[in-house]
Design an enzyme around this catalytic site. Structure first.
Site, short mmCIF file in Angstrom:
data_model
loop_
_atom_site.label_atom_id
_atom_site.label_comp_id
_atom_site.label_asym_id
_atom_site.label_seq_id
_atom_site.Cartn_x
_atom_site.Cartn_y
_atom_site.Cartn_z
N TYR A 1 22.45 58.64 101.27
CA TYR A 1 22.56 58.57 99.81
C TYR A 1 23.85 59.26 99.33
CZ TYR A 1 18.19 56.60 97.94
OH TYR A 1 17.19 55.76 97.55
N GLY B 1 1.68 63.06 97.31
CA GLY B 1 2.16 61.73 96.96
C GLY B 1 1.92 61.40 95.51
N ARG C 1 -2.39 60.85 95.93
CA ARG C 1 -3.17 61.70 96.83
C ARG C 1 -2.29 62.78 97.46
NH1 ARG C 1 -6.15 59.21 101.55
NH2 ARG C 1 -4.05 58.45 102.03
N ASP D 1 9.67 62.27 100.66
CA ASP D 1 8.80 61.64 101.65
C ASP D 1 9.62 60.76 102.60
OD1 ASP D 1 9.38 59.99 99.47
OD2 ASP D 1 7.46 58.94 99.55
N THR E 1 1.98 53.56 97.81
CA THR E 1 2.07 53.07 96.44
C THR E 1 3.31 52.21 96.28
OG1 THR E 1 0.93 55.05 95.65
CG2 THR E 1 2.12 53.75 94.02
#
Length: 240
Positions: free
Chosen positions: A89, A8, A11, A98, A122
């Site tokens: 998309y 990530g 982390r 992710d 985040t």
């Protein structure tokens, strides 16, 4: 034995797969990834499977270490289609891996269901997946900590206690105002997403939440939800 890595923004989470069984996830700060760490923890694996949102330095290091130790390295990327899941998309490569893996993982756990998938880390991402497997797009907003820090960093007179408990109540001091507003903005976006789905005449079968703020969000939203901390690993497993 395989090791799965989810790298990530700050982390890296990892778990092992041995004879089809996945171990509980562990985590390390990205800055702590080193050859010494890799040797100590992964020298006995046959294959490393990696998903990374952006950290090419970490993936390059892991790839080089694998090459030097005769370990198979595989990196997973977003794509137009995997099994029944079709990216919403226009350019599938632009969908964060992710989010892509969370879609795949959610569909593996809840096949043929209309799913709202929230990854609260985040950043907070919200994605809608039809029972058919078609991704209907989503939203990205700053995570709760980023929402709070953006206010504090851009307003010199606004101060806040960083240990405030999550709440949607109107605050009675500046610290509560800042914190509670960040949670309210996030919960408001989730509730709006649910309303938009229901206004289309669709039944929302499951709300799935993952990420570091998952448990807190689940307590605050009004819709029934399920927290799955290892959702991305469920998605990665589709690639092994």
């Amino acid at each position: 034995m395989l090791v799965l890595l989810d790298i990530g923004n700050t982390r890296t989470k990892y778990c092992f797969v041995n004879q089809g069984k996945r171990s509980p996830q562990q985590a390390i700060l990205n800055q702590s990834i080193s050859n010494a760490f890799l040797c100590e923890n992964f020298s006995s694996v046959l294959k490393v499977v990696v998903a990374s949102v952006s950290n090419t330095a970490a993936t390059d290091q892991i790839n080089a270490w694998c090459l030097g130790n005769n370990i198979v390295y595989q990196q997973v990327y977003s794509e137009i289609k995997k099994n029944k899941i079709v990216s919403g998309y226009e350019d599938p490569n632009q969908l964060g891996v992710d989010r892509w893996l969370a879609l795949i993982g959610a569909a593996r756990l809840y096949p043929n269901k209309n799913l709202l998938i929230i990854d609260a880390g985040t950043a907070t991402t919200i994605d809608f997946l039809l029972a058919s497997g078609q991704h209907q797009g989503g939203w990205i907003l700053a995570g709760v900590k980023l929402l709070i820090s953006s206010v504090l960093s851009e307003t010199t007179q606004v101060k806040a206690n960083l240990e405030e408990k999550e709440s949607l109540a109107f605050g009675f001091n500046t610290s509560e105002n800042v914190h509670n507003a960040a949670w309210a903005a996030t919960i408001g976006a989730i509730h709006l997403a649910i309303s938009k789905i229901e206004n289309q005449g669709l039944i929302l079968d499951e709300v799935i939440i993952t990420g570091g703020n998952g448990d807190s969000l689940a307590q605050l939203i009004t819709h029934k939800s399920t927290v799955i901390s290892e959702l991305v690993f469920n998605g990665i497993e589709a690639y092994i």
